[in-house]
Scaffold this active site. Sequence first.
Site, PDB file in Angstrom:
ATOM      1  N   HIS A 138      57.910 -41.807 -32.205  1.00 50.38           N
ATOM      2  CA  HIS A 138      58.669 -41.557 -31.182  1.00 50.38           C
ATOM      3  C   HIS A 138      57.901 -40.189 -30.553  1.00 50.38           C
ATOM      4  O   HIS A 138      57.191 -39.453 -31.424  1.00 50.38           O
ATOM      5  CB  HIS A 138      60.034 -41.350 -31.234  1.00 50.38           C
ATOM      6  CG  HIS A 138      60.687 -42.340 -31.162  1.00 50.38           C
ATOM      7  ND1 HIS A 138      60.789 -43.465 -32.117  1.00 50.38           N
ATOM      8  CD2 HIS A 138      61.381 -43.284 -30.151  1.00 50.38           C
ATOM      9  CE1 HIS A 138      61.477 -44.712 -31.618  1.00 50.38           C
ATOM     10  NE2 HIS A 138      61.987 -44.197 -30.500  1.00 50.38           N
ATOM     11  N   LYS A 142      62.514 -36.195 -29.668  1.00 49.24           N
ATOM     12  CA  LYS A 142      63.897 -37.061 -30.244  1.00 49.24           C
ATOM     13  C   LYS A 142      64.848 -36.165 -31.521  1.00 49.24           C
ATOM     14  O   LYS A 142      64.055 -35.739 -32.228  1.00 49.24           O
ATOM     15  CB  LYS A 142      63.361 -38.144 -30.989  1.00 49.24           C
ATOM     16  CG  LYS A 142      64.315 -39.394 -31.329  1.00 49.24           C
ATOM     17  CD  LYS A 142      63.712 -40.704 -31.319  1.00 49.24           C
ATOM     18  CE  LYS A 142      64.599 -41.844 -31.869  1.00 49.24           C
ATOM     19  NZ  LYS A 142      66.017 -41.779 -31.086  1.00 49.24           N
TER      20      LYS A 142
HETATM   21  N1  LIG Z   1      68.783 -47.537 -26.249  1.00 49.88           N
HETATM   22  C1  LIG Z   1      67.689 -47.288 -25.669  1.00 49.88           C
HETATM   23  O1  LIG Z   1      66.689 -48.104 -25.344  1.00 49.88           O
HETATM   24  C2  LIG Z   1      67.260 -45.745 -25.412  1.00 49.88           C
HETATM   25  C3  LIG Z   1      68.009 -44.802 -26.164  1.00 49.88           C
HETATM   26  N2  LIG Z   1      67.771 -43.590 -25.908  1.00 49.88           N
HETATM   27  C4  LIG Z   1      68.620 -42.603 -26.723  1.00 49.88           C
HETATM   28  O2  LIG Z   1      69.423 -42.046 -25.509  1.00 49.88           O
HETATM   29  C5  LIG Z   1      69.795 -40.502 -26.069  1.00 49.88           C
HETATM   30  C6  LIG Z   1      69.322 -39.512 -25.036  1.00 49.88           C
HETATM   31  O3  LIG Z   1      67.863 -39.533 -24.926  1.00 49.88           O
HETATM   32  P1  LIG Z   1      67.164 -38.810 -24.081  1.00 49.88           P
HETATM   33  O4  LIG Z   1      67.475 -39.155 -22.626  1.00 49.88           O
HETATM   34  O5  LIG Z   1      65.622 -38.730 -24.223  1.00 49.88           O
HETATM   35  O6  LIG Z   1      67.635 -37.312 -24.286  1.00 49.88           O
HETATM   36  P2  LIG Z   1      67.639 -35.911 -23.416  1.00 49.88           P
HETATM   37  O7  LIG Z   1      67.890 -34.858 -24.176  1.00 49.88           O
HETATM   38  O8  LIG Z   1      66.564 -36.065 -22.505  1.00 49.88           O
HETATM   39  O9  LIG Z   1      68.868 -35.971 -22.675  1.00 49.88           O
HETATM   40  C7  LIG Z   1      70.180 -36.054 -23.052  1.00 49.88           C
HETATM   41  C8  LIG Z   1      71.169 -35.468 -21.807  1.00 49.88           C
HETATM   42  O10 LIG Z   1      72.353 -35.415 -22.102  1.00 49.88           O
HETATM   43  C9  LIG Z   1      73.135 -34.085 -22.027  1.00 49.88           C
HETATM   44  N3  LIG Z   1      74.126 -34.137 -22.986  1.00 49.88           N
HETATM   45  C10 LIG Z   1      74.321 -33.636 -24.256  1.00 49.88           C
HETATM   46  N4  LIG Z   1      75.517 -33.764 -24.595  1.00 49.88           N
HETATM   47  C11 LIG Z   1      76.288 -34.170 -23.571  1.00 49.88           C
HETATM   48  C12 LIG Z   1      77.661 -34.438 -23.351  1.00 49.88           C
HETATM   49  N5  LIG Z   1      78.522 -34.061 -24.325  1.00 49.88           N
HETATM   50  N6  LIG Z   1      78.066 -34.840 -22.166  1.00 49.88           N
HETATM   51  C13 LIG Z   1      77.244 -34.975 -21.233  1.00 49.88           C
HETATM   52  N7  LIG Z   1      75.844 -34.719 -21.435  1.00 49.88           N
HETATM   53  C14 LIG Z   1      75.404 -34.242 -22.567  1.00 49.88           C
HETATM   54  C15 LIG Z   1      71.924 -33.274 -22.235  1.00 49.88           C
HETATM   55  O11 LIG Z   1      72.213 -31.914 -21.979  1.00 49.88           O
HETATM   56  P3  LIG Z   1      71.574 -30.580 -22.704  1.00 49.88           P
HETATM   57  O12 LIG Z   1      70.003 -30.945 -22.693  1.00 49.88           O
HETATM   58  O13 LIG Z   1      71.621 -29.591 -21.826  1.00 49.88           O
HETATM   59  O14 LIG Z   1      71.974 -30.873 -24.333  1.00 49.88           O
HETATM   60  C16 LIG Z   1      70.760 -33.973 -21.877  1.00 49.88           C
HETATM   61  O15 LIG Z   1      70.662 -33.717 -20.299  1.00 49.88           O
HETATM   62  C17 LIG Z   1      69.220 -40.513 -27.451  1.00 49.88           C
HETATM   63  O16 LIG Z   1      70.343 -40.779 -28.465  1.00 49.88           O
HETATM   64  C18 LIG Z   1      68.104 -41.557 -27.401  1.00 49.88           C
HETATM   65  O17 LIG Z   1      67.908 -42.054 -28.728  1.00 49.88           O
HETATM   66  C19 LIG Z   1      66.681 -43.092 -25.359  1.00 49.88           C
HETATM   67  C20 LIG Z   1      65.678 -43.982 -24.788  1.00 49.88           C
HETATM   68  C21 LIG Z   1      66.017 -45.345 -24.788  1.00 49.88           C
HETATM   69  O1  LIG Z   2      65.084 -41.172 -28.376  1.00 53.19           O
HETATM   70  C1  LIG Z   2      64.092 -42.236 -27.726  1.00 53.19           C
HETATM   71  O2  LIG Z   2      63.351 -41.911 -26.941  1.00 53.19           O
HETATM   72  C2  LIG Z   2      64.494 -43.680 -28.259  1.00 53.19           C
HETATM   73  N1  LIG Z   2      65.462 -43.765 -28.566  1.00 53.19           N
HETATM   74  C3  LIG Z   2      66.014 -45.017 -29.013  1.00 53.19           C
HETATM   75  C4  LIG Z   2      66.263 -45.447 -30.502  1.00 53.19           C
HETATM   76  O3  LIG Z   2      66.620 -44.367 -31.229  1.00 53.19           O
HETATM   77  O4  LIG Z   2      65.834 -46.359 -31.178  1.00 53.19           O
HETATM   78  C5  LIG Z   2      65.491 -46.422 -28.345  1.00 53.19           C
HETATM   79  C6  LIG Z   2      63.887 -46.026 -28.069  1.00 53.19           C
HETATM   80  O5  LIG Z   2      63.240 -46.302 -29.374  1.00 53.19           O
HETATM   81  C7  LIG Z   2      63.578 -44.752 -27.379  1.00 53.19           C
END
Ligand SMILES: NC(=O)C1=CN([C@@H]2O[C@H](COP(=O)(O)OP(=O)(O)OC[C@H]3O[C@@H](n4cnc5c(N)ncnc54)[C@H](OP(=O)(O)O)[C@@H]3O)[C@@H](O)[C@H]2O)C=CC1
Ligand SMILES: O=C(O)C1=N[C@H](C(=O)O)C[C@H](O)C1
Length: 252
Positions: A138, A142
Amino acid sequence: MSDTSLLEVAVLGARGRMGSEAVKAVTDATDTEAVAEVDQGDSLQELVTAGARVAVDFTHPDAVLDNVRFCVENGIHLVVGTSGLGESQLDQVRGWLRDRPEVGVLVVPNFAIGAVLSMKFAETAARFFDSVEIVELHHPKKADAPSGTAARTAQVVAQARADAGVGPSPDATTKDPDGARGAQVDGVNVHSVRLAGLVAHQEVLLGTEGETLTVRHDSYHRSSFMPGVLAAVRAVGSRPGLTVGLDKVLGL
Ligand SMILES: NC(=O)C1=CN([C@@H]2O[C@H](COP(=O)(O)OP(=O)(O)OC[C@H]3O[C@@H](n4cnc5c(N)ncnc54)[C@H](OP(=O)(O)O)[C@@H]3O)[C@@H](O)[C@H]2O)C=CC1
Ligand SMILES: O=C(O)C1=N[C@H](C(=O)O)C[C@H](O)C1
């Protein structure tokens, strides 16, 4: 004014990498609308005020459980994209859902259709091979390791091997002071790589006498997750209770 024929969706973590893509996908789709975009510091009450019927969470492993509780208690169906919900947290969610059995919570370790299929392929192959290891790769921003996808893959692969009576992967290692053999998740070695330039990638390596099989999936852009996000958002309201995995929604 809100078009009542559109499904009202709230996005949690709306300013993040995934949340911002999700807002765009929900806005662009012809049957959904983004009625609330909530991020760090915003009140969850916005979901209720905006009349969200479904929420999708892309926040942080430390924040997601409170968001699930809020949504369940307020009767808002929730799609959980955020990683980090283990079995004990899922049990807590089941407990909250007992009081609101009409609410759907859909936890999706990976929304990319190819990733969902790759988990199924690995699960199918698992019983035919002596050895299995997982490498997940990744981007370096992350927060959690191993990835939710790797943890779920290890779980389904381990279950398939156990069901077929396959023992542990052979491994003569007796000395590994620095953890070079990776983490053990449900008895499967998982290796986490964090590398600039990557998005989300995984290899399941399977081996037996004289042959190996590699099941690999690559997400090169976060748009790869959006068809799955929309499918989950559309489905969650008709799946009361807890569902884990997009495979169920896709009929796999
Ligand atoms: N299931 C899937 O297919 C996928 C899952 N993911 C998962 O999604 C999650 C987010 O990933 P990603 O978008 O890359 O992360 P980012 O850090 O880019 O985005 C997270 C956002 O959530 C905000 N945030 C943090 N805490 C809170 C809260 N309590 N309430 C509201 N907003 C909050 C952050 O703000 P701030 O930065 O100010 O803390 C930030 O803007 C991770 O757990 C990742 O593993 C990611 C890709 C695919
Ligand atoms: O943090 C990410 O980027 C992603 N998170 C998810 C995970 O923890 O598996 C899904 C994907 O791999 C991207």
